[in-house]
Design an enzyme around this catalytic site. Structure first.
Site, short mmCIF file in Angstrom:
data_model
loop_
_atom_site.label_atom_id
_atom_site.label_comp_id
_atom_site.label_asym_id
_atom_site.label_seq_id
_atom_site.Cartn_x
_atom_site.Cartn_y
_atom_site.Cartn_z
N ASP A 15 13.45 1.77 14.96
CA ASP A 15 14.02 2.99 15.09
C ASP A 15 14.79 3.40 16.20
O ASP A 15 14.82 2.39 17.29
CB ASP A 15 12.67 3.95 14.98
CG ASP A 15 11.95 4.25 16.22
OD1 ASP A 15 10.72 3.88 16.16
OD2 ASP A 15 12.38 3.98 17.42
N HIS B 165 13.08 -6.80 18.34
CA HIS B 165 12.87 -7.23 17.02
C HIS B 165 13.90 -6.47 15.86
O HIS B 165 13.87 -6.47 14.71
CB HIS B 165 11.49 -6.57 16.35
CG HIS B 165 10.27 -7.28 17.01
ND1 HIS B 165 9.17 -6.90 17.03
CD2 HIS B 165 10.28 -8.23 17.86
CE1 HIS B 165 8.32 -7.44 17.87
NE2 HIS B 165 8.78 -8.52 18.25
N CYS C 237 25.27 -10.19 7.38
CA CYS C 237 25.43 -10.94 6.43
C CYS C 237 25.08 -12.06 6.69
O CYS C 237 25.61 -12.80 7.62
CB CYS C 237 27.09 -10.82 6.22
SG CYS C 237 27.35 -12.17 4.82
N THR D 259 1.98 -0.20 22.15
CA THR D 259 1.89 -1.35 21.30
C THR D 259 0.56 -2.31 21.45
O THR D 259 0.03 -2.09 22.40
CB THR D 259 2.85 -2.52 21.92
OG1 THR D 259 2.83 -3.72 21.34
CG2 THR D 259 2.97 -2.61 23.49
N SER D 260 0.08 -2.91 20.29
CA SER D 260 -1.01 -3.27 20.07
C SER D 260 -1.13 -4.71 20.87
O SER D 260 -2.40 -5.24 21.04
CB SER D 260 -1.54 -3.46 18.66
OG SER D 260 -0.38 -4.38 18.09
N ASN E 39 -1.58 3.64 25.81
CA ASN E 39 -2.22 3.40 24.64
C ASN E 39 -3.04 4.10 24.03
O ASN E 39 -4.05 4.72 24.83
CB ASN E 39 -2.24 1.92 24.28
CG ASN E 39 -1.97 1.35 23.08
OD1 ASN E 39 -0.59 1.24 22.97
ND2 ASN E 39 -2.90 0.76 22.45
N ALA F 194 0.62 8.85 23.86
CA ALA F 194 1.92 8.76 24.93
C ALA F 194 2.65 9.79 25.21
O ALA F 194 3.12 10.19 26.36
CB ALA F 194 2.73 7.55 24.44
#
Ligand code: APR
Length: 258
Positions: A117, A132, A140, A200-201, A225, A243
């Site tokens: 996002d 990521h 393309c 984040t895990s 967390n 958070a």
């Protein structure tokens, strides 16, 4: 105390680029690593845990290059759905707190995010590296051009550059693919003196190893967390909670002199 950040605050109302005299200088280079948890309060899905996207779906079915080949329209639909949600989502107090720090603090502040996002950008942040990839970027596979759009990718949409058919995909990192900005991340982790993981895990390498890299290079390491991440032993300090509450508090108390 006075609420430092509230949802209604738009990036425009942030103090632009003036280094605030109310912020005391402690760390030269602060590196944040953010995950899905920072965007949870903005209504976006987690991958694991409560209502996680991977709870009732095997990532292999929608988040691999193989899946894109075998089940093109299912995969494109899955990411079209995420793109709709992310287009509407608004940054929350956690995103705003980092942006506010970036704009007022005289040290350098960088964000490595695992999130597709753009809530850090919507909060007014700069120096955001999507390791990521980004949901509003399309690539393309034939001519490798990348461009931005919030529109759906349909299975037969031709590439606007090379006209190839069935070659478009989200410019995101599937399982089994190399992450993006590897060299940027390595440089930042080599000389960060404060590393802050948020939401984040700690399950997915190489991002889950960043705390170790930073710690090895002498950084102080903090994790914000809802519950202890899988790599919590690597952190100097773990701040449990939401958070959007804990991060603004931390930034206010850690960096504000008044
Ligand atoms: N505040 C802080 N942390 C929160 C909040 C919150 N309001 N809500 C949830 N969390 C925490 C959860 O406890 C969990 O540890 O956020 C973490 C989210 O973990 P994941 O869903 O695994 O998300 P993330 O760590 O970003 O996943 C990493 O996995 O599937 C891949 O590419 C995908 O980037 C993703 C990567």
């Amino acid at each position: 105390g006075k609420r430092l950040f509230h949802e209604g605050m738009s990036p425009g109302s942030q103090p632009r680029k003036k280094k605030s005299k109310f912020m005391q200088f402690q760390y030269r280079k602060i590196v944040f690593l953010t995950g899905a948890g920072i965007s949870a309060e903005s209504g976006l899905s987690l991958f694991r845990g409560k209502n996680g996207l991977w709870n009732n779906r095997n990532p292999e079915e929608v988040a691999t290059a193989e899946a894109l080949l075998q089940r093109r329209s299912d995969v494109l639909d899955f990411y079209n759905g995420l793109r709709h949600d992310m287009a509407k989502a608004k940054p929350n107090a956690a995103h705003l707190a980092i942006s506010w720090l970036q704009q007022g603090y005289s040290g350098e502040v960088y964000i490595l995010t695992q999130n597709m996002d753009t809530l850090h950008e919507k909060a007014g942040s700069e120096n955001v590296y999507h390791i990521h990839g980004q949901i509003n970027k399309i690539r393309c596979s034939h001519c490798h051009n990348v461009w931005e759009t919030w529109n759906d990718i349909t299975p037969d949409m031709p590439c606007p550059f090379c006209r190839a058919e069935k070659s478009l995909r989200p410019d995101i990192v599937f399982f089994g693919e190399e992450i993006m900005f590897t060299s940027v991340a390595e440089d930042l982790l080599r000389c960060a003196d404060l590393f802050v993981a948020v939401g984040t895990s700690g399950e997915i390498p190489p991002a889950s190893r960043f705390v170790w890299e930073a710690w090895k290079n002498g950084a102080k390491t903090l994790a914000f967390n809802l519950e202890p991440p899988a790599n919590s032993v690597c952190f100097d300090r773990l701040v449990l909670g939401k958070a959007e509450e804990t991060l603004p508090e931390f930034i206010k108390h850690q960096f504000m002199t008044v």
